[in-house]
Design a protein around this motif. Structure first.
Motif, PDB file in Angstrom:
ATOM      1  N   GLU A   1      -2.980   4.889   1.543  1.00 33.95           N
ATOM      2  CA  GLU A   1      -4.454   4.199   1.133  1.00 33.95           C
ATOM      3  C   GLU A   1      -4.075   2.644   2.423  1.00 33.95           C
ATOM      4  O   GLU A   1      -5.398   1.874   2.340  1.00 33.95           O
ATOM      5  N   ILE A   2      -3.521   3.130   3.406  1.00 37.31           N
ATOM      6  CA  ILE A   2      -3.877   2.112   4.735  1.00 37.31           C
ATOM      7  C   ILE A   2      -2.748   3.145   5.838  1.00 37.31           C
ATOM      8  O   ILE A   2      -2.043   3.855   6.045  1.00 37.31           O
ATOM      9  N   ASN A   3      -3.716   3.186   6.426  1.00 42.45           N
ATOM     10  CA  ASN A   3      -3.152   3.331   8.269  1.00 42.45           C
ATOM     11  C   ASN A   3      -2.594   2.587   9.396  1.00 42.45           C
ATOM     12  O   ASN A   3      -2.782   1.272   8.871  1.00 42.45           O
ATOM     13  N   LEU A   4      -2.606   3.189  10.319  1.00 40.80           N
ATOM     14  CA  LEU A   4      -1.961   2.147  11.589  1.00 40.80           C
ATOM     15  C   LEU A   4      -3.004   1.342  11.925  1.00 40.80           C
ATOM     16  O   LEU A   4      -2.908   0.148  12.459  1.00 40.80           O
ATOM     17  N   LEU A   5      -3.838   1.573  11.977  1.00 39.28           N
ATOM     18  CA  LEU A   5      -5.710   0.574  12.463  1.00 39.28           C
ATOM     19  C   LEU A   5      -5.899  -0.320  11.627  1.00 39.28           C
ATOM     20  O   LEU A   5      -6.227  -1.473  11.659  1.00 39.28           O
ATOM     21  N   GLY A   6      -5.369   0.549  10.246  1.00 42.57           N
ATOM     22  CA  GLY A   6      -5.338  -0.421   9.166  1.00 42.57           C
ATOM     23  C   GLY A   6      -4.815  -2.212   9.262  1.00 42.57           C
ATOM     24  O   GLY A   6      -5.108  -2.887   8.898  1.00 42.57           O
ATOM     25  N   MET A   7      -3.506  -1.420  10.048  1.00 42.75           N
ATOM     26  CA  MET A   7      -2.751  -2.371   9.699  1.00 42.75           C
ATOM     27  C   MET A   7      -2.608  -2.779  11.098  1.00 42.75           C
ATOM     28  O   MET A   7      -2.495  -4.498  11.057  1.00 42.75           O
ATOM     29  N   GLU A   8      -3.661  -2.614  12.118  1.00 46.22           N
ATOM     30  CA  GLU A   8      -3.504  -3.792  12.827  1.00 46.22           C
ATOM     31  C   GLU A   8      -4.788  -4.483  12.577  1.00 46.22           C
ATOM     32  O   GLU A   8      -4.855  -5.806  13.323  1.00 46.22           O
ATOM     33  N   ALA A   9      -6.164  -3.799  11.403  1.00 45.92           N
ATOM     34  CA  ALA A   9      -6.923  -5.000  11.062  1.00 45.92           C
ATOM     35  C   ALA A   9      -5.889  -5.981  10.433  1.00 45.92           C
ATOM     36  O   ALA A   9      -6.477  -7.143  10.545  1.00 45.92           O
ATOM     37  N   VAL A  10      -5.323  -5.950   9.474  1.00 46.74           N
ATOM     38  CA  VAL A  10      -4.343  -7.137   8.562  1.00 46.74           C
ATOM     39  C   VAL A  10      -3.903  -8.035   9.946  1.00 46.74           C
ATOM     40  O   VAL A  10      -3.812  -9.564   9.233  1.00 46.74           O
ATOM     41  N   GLY A  11      -2.973  -7.361  11.036  1.00 43.62           N
ATOM     42  CA  GLY A  11      -2.938  -8.414  12.241  1.00 43.62           C
ATOM     43  C   GLY A  11      -3.313  -8.833  12.466  1.00 43.62           C
ATOM     44  O   GLY A  11      -3.285 -10.195  13.088  1.00 43.62           O
ATOM     45  N   LEU A  12      -4.405  -8.912  13.037  1.00 47.48           N
ATOM     46  CA  LEU A  12      -5.748  -9.361  13.002  1.00 47.48           C
ATOM     47  C   LEU A  12      -6.289 -10.872  12.434  1.00 47.48           C
ATOM     48  O   LEU A  12      -6.777 -11.287  12.608  1.00 47.48           O
ATOM     49  N   GLY A  13      -6.584  -9.929  11.216  1.00 45.94           N
ATOM     50  CA  GLY A  13      -6.789 -10.881   9.995  1.00 45.94           C
ATOM     51  C   GLY A  13      -5.857 -11.959  10.055  1.00 45.94           C
ATOM     52  O   GLY A  13      -6.212 -13.539   9.675  1.00 45.94           O
ATOM     53  N   LEU A  14      -4.460 -11.833   9.994  1.00 47.78           N
ATOM     54  CA  LEU A  14      -3.642 -13.226   9.815  1.00 47.78           C
ATOM     55  C   LEU A  14      -4.073 -13.883  10.954  1.00 47.78           C
ATOM     56  O   LEU A  14      -3.358 -14.980  11.179  1.00 47.78           O
ATOM     57  N   THR A  15      -4.144 -13.818  12.149  1.00 45.74           N
ATOM     58  CA  THR A  15      -4.127 -14.544  13.397  1.00 45.74           C
ATOM     59  C   THR A  15      -5.404 -15.401  13.398  1.00 45.74           C
ATOM     60  O   THR A  15      -5.644 -16.824  13.742  1.00 45.74           O
TER      61      THR A  15
ATOM     62  N   TRP B   1       1.197  -1.122   0.076  1.00 39.54           N
ATOM     63  CA  TRP B   1       0.178  -0.336  -0.246  1.00 39.54           C
ATOM     64  C   TRP B   1       0.599   1.373  -0.178  1.00 39.54           C
ATOM     65  O   TRP B   1       2.497   1.324   0.549  1.00 39.54           O
ATOM     66  N   ARG B   2       0.018   2.168  -0.204  1.00 37.42           N
ATOM     67  CA  ARG B   2       1.021   3.193  -0.627  1.00 37.42           C
ATOM     68  C   ARG B   2       0.100   4.154   1.487  1.00 37.42           C
ATOM     69  O   ARG B   2      -1.089   4.228   1.178  1.00 37.42           O
ATOM     70  N   TYR B   3       1.737   4.687   1.931  1.00 39.75           N
ATOM     71  CA  TYR B   3       1.004   4.533   3.146  1.00 39.75           C
ATOM     72  C   TYR B   3       1.179   6.279   3.014  1.00 39.75           C
ATOM     73  O   TYR B   3       2.642   7.102   3.295  1.00 39.75           O
ATOM     74  N   PRO B   4       0.580   7.395   4.034  1.00 37.06           N
ATOM     75  CA  PRO B   4      -0.351   6.935   4.505  1.00 37.06           C
ATOM     76  C   PRO B   4      -1.848   6.875   3.956  1.00 37.06           C
ATOM     77  O   PRO B   4      -3.235   7.084   4.043  1.00 37.06           O
TER      78      PRO B   4
END
Length: 500
Positions: free
Chosen positions: A39-53, A34-37
């Protein structure tokens, strides 16, 4: 409950700080970029981490994950947000700190951890971020994996809260990684080597490793600087290759080794200052490896030189090479599944499988293979080994801009056009079409072996064009003119990043 990500949030607003932003096109074929910020923000990255688990739990994989980050000004913050999401999903997170991508893959083996999430935009320009992920070492995500993760994240289908989260910082992984590379004999042949890192992460590791095996190291842009002041750290970038050529000639070096931003690729410049495209380096290495391993099986991507199929030395040793889709995840997986000894990509991703390696792409492992090849040929320069190959005329990788939302449709139209030409018995560049290879975009092969490729980039809003001829530069340029003329008819196709 974690909120569903949005795609329309704007930085510097209250909503941007309160809600996750994740642009869906950032979930690419096998990596996330993604282009930061924007296309994604830090909360978006939290969502990706949660999604991976969540995905790991759905697949029945123990939720243990290695995380690392490259040397960009924002990568540490991105990794922290990603880690927060993983911990919210109950993961055991092993943080290896500043790292190369292959260092993170090595950590999966060293720490006996199933998953990896390496925060890097690789060779992309500043402003990009991304994650290279895997949950089955040494493999990284397939398109099916990425689609599953995208569905979880974009629809907020996260698993219920899980206890047992654990954060483990691993302070010495870099030293363990370099020590593992150095568990080998030193070089017998004295070699003066320019080590070109483009101010990327490899500068913290490559000079040390190469000096320790016996090279006289001439560092070029090895100081880490996330502004990349000299040029982008990309071994296919002509600016990086030209600067490296100048250093080779100035210092009368035996060769240069050129590393990308996250250290999983290695480019090569010979003693005359000429850049050897990575696919031809692959043929040279394949010759060297096949001489010691008769009837070896190799895999290479559709962007790579036709010499893998026609080289007489490889034929003499009984080597067989299969073409497959471009992309580090594709070649890594296909090499692993088919039992290939090595997989080669034109971009410089090389995959050495047991007993030569662990199956993942590591620019330093590739560099050591090149140096070992020279060690086994003490009377020859790298240029002489290159000149021993049958001659072909080939282009660098050329990438015209094309938006992510339309690039695959554009390629489909281009494929249909050339299929129609072939079906009607038409000619291109004055020749009949001998073969159309559509495993990844389209590779058009003419009667004399001249070929041209058009495909969609896996990780940027671009197309990819490569051409080669075994007969003449004129024919190489002629097939490019045919492809370029067809692309010019597509209104969505923009300027090239570089062009012959």
């Amino acid at each position: 409950m974690f909120p569903k990500p949005r795609q329309d949030l704007v930085p510097n607003t209250a909503e941007f700080e309160r809600l996750p932003l994740v642009k869906v096109t950032g979930f690419r074929e096998y990596d996330a970029r993604w282009r930061y910020p924007e296309e994604i923000n830090l909360l978006g990255m939290e969502a990706v981490g949660l999604g991976l688990t969540t995905l790991m739990r759905e697949r029945g994989v123990p939720v243990r994950i290695v995380v690392g980050h490259d040397f960009r000004s924002y990568s540490s913050a991105i990794k922290a947000a990603l880690t927060t999401g993983m911990l919210a999903g109950g993961a055991e997170v092993h943080d290896i700190g500043l790292a190369l991508s292959p260092m993170a893959y090595f950590a999966q083996f060293e720490l006996k951890v199933e998953g990896v999430a390496m925060v890097t935009a690789s060779h992309n320009d500043n402003g990009w971020t991304g994650i290279k992920m895997g949950i089955d070492r040494p493999l990284t995500f397939s398109p099916d994996d990425m689609t599953a993760l995208k569905e979880i994240v974009m629809n907020a289908k996260f698993a219920p809260y899980h206890e047992g989260a654990r954060y483990i910082y691993v302070p010495d992984l870099a030293e363990r990684y370099m020590a593992d590379l150095l568990k080998r004999p030193k070089l017998m042949r004295p070699l003066k080597v320019v080590v070109s890192c483009g101010n990327g992460t490899a500068g913290a590791f490559a000079p040390h490793v190469l000096a320790e095996i016996g090279c006289t190291v001439i560092p070029l842009n090895c100081e880490l600087d996330h502004n990349f002041p000299a040029h982008n750290p990309n071994p296919e970038d002509l600016g990086m290759l030209n600067a490296t050529r100048d250093a080779v000639l100035e210092h009368k070096a035996d060769l240069a080794l050129v590393f990308d931003g996250d250290g999983d690729r290695c480019g090569v410049v010979d003693n005359t200052g000429e850049a050897i495209f990575a696919d031809k380096v692959g043929v040279m290495l394949a010759r060297d490896i096949a001489a010691q391993n008769p009837n070896a099986h190799f895999v290479t991507d559709v962007k790579s030189t036709g010499l893998f199929q026609t080289d007489p030395v490889l034929k003499q040793h009984g080597a067989k090479t299969v073409l497959w889709k471009t992309g580090h995840s594709y070649i890594k997986r296909y090499s692993h599944e088919t039992g290939a000894l090595v997989g080669f990509e034109k971009s410089g991703h090389f995959f050495f499988n047991p007993p030569l390696g662990r199956g993942y792409d590591d620019g330093l492992v590739s560099a050591l293979a090149v140096l070992d090849m020279l060690d086994r040929n003490p009377g020859k320069t790298l240029a002489e080994l290159k000149d021993a190959l049958p001659r072909t005329w080939q282009s660098p990788t050329m990438s015209p801009h094309c938006a992510d939302e339309v690039k695959y449709d554009v390629v489909d139209r281009v494929v249909k056009h050339f299929q129609d030409v072939a079906a009607k018995g038409g000619t291109l560049a004055g020749q009949k079409i001998r073969e159309l290879i559509t495993v990844n975009g389209i590779r058009i092969v003419l009667d004399d072996g001249t070929w041209g490729l058009v495909r969609a980039s896996s990780n940027k809003p671009e197309l990819v064009v490569v051409v080669e001829s075994p007969t003449s530069e004129e024919n190489m340029r002629a097939i490019f003119a045919e492809i370029d003329a067809e692309l010019a008819k597509q209104p969505e196709v923009g300027e090239y990043n570089q062009k012959i």
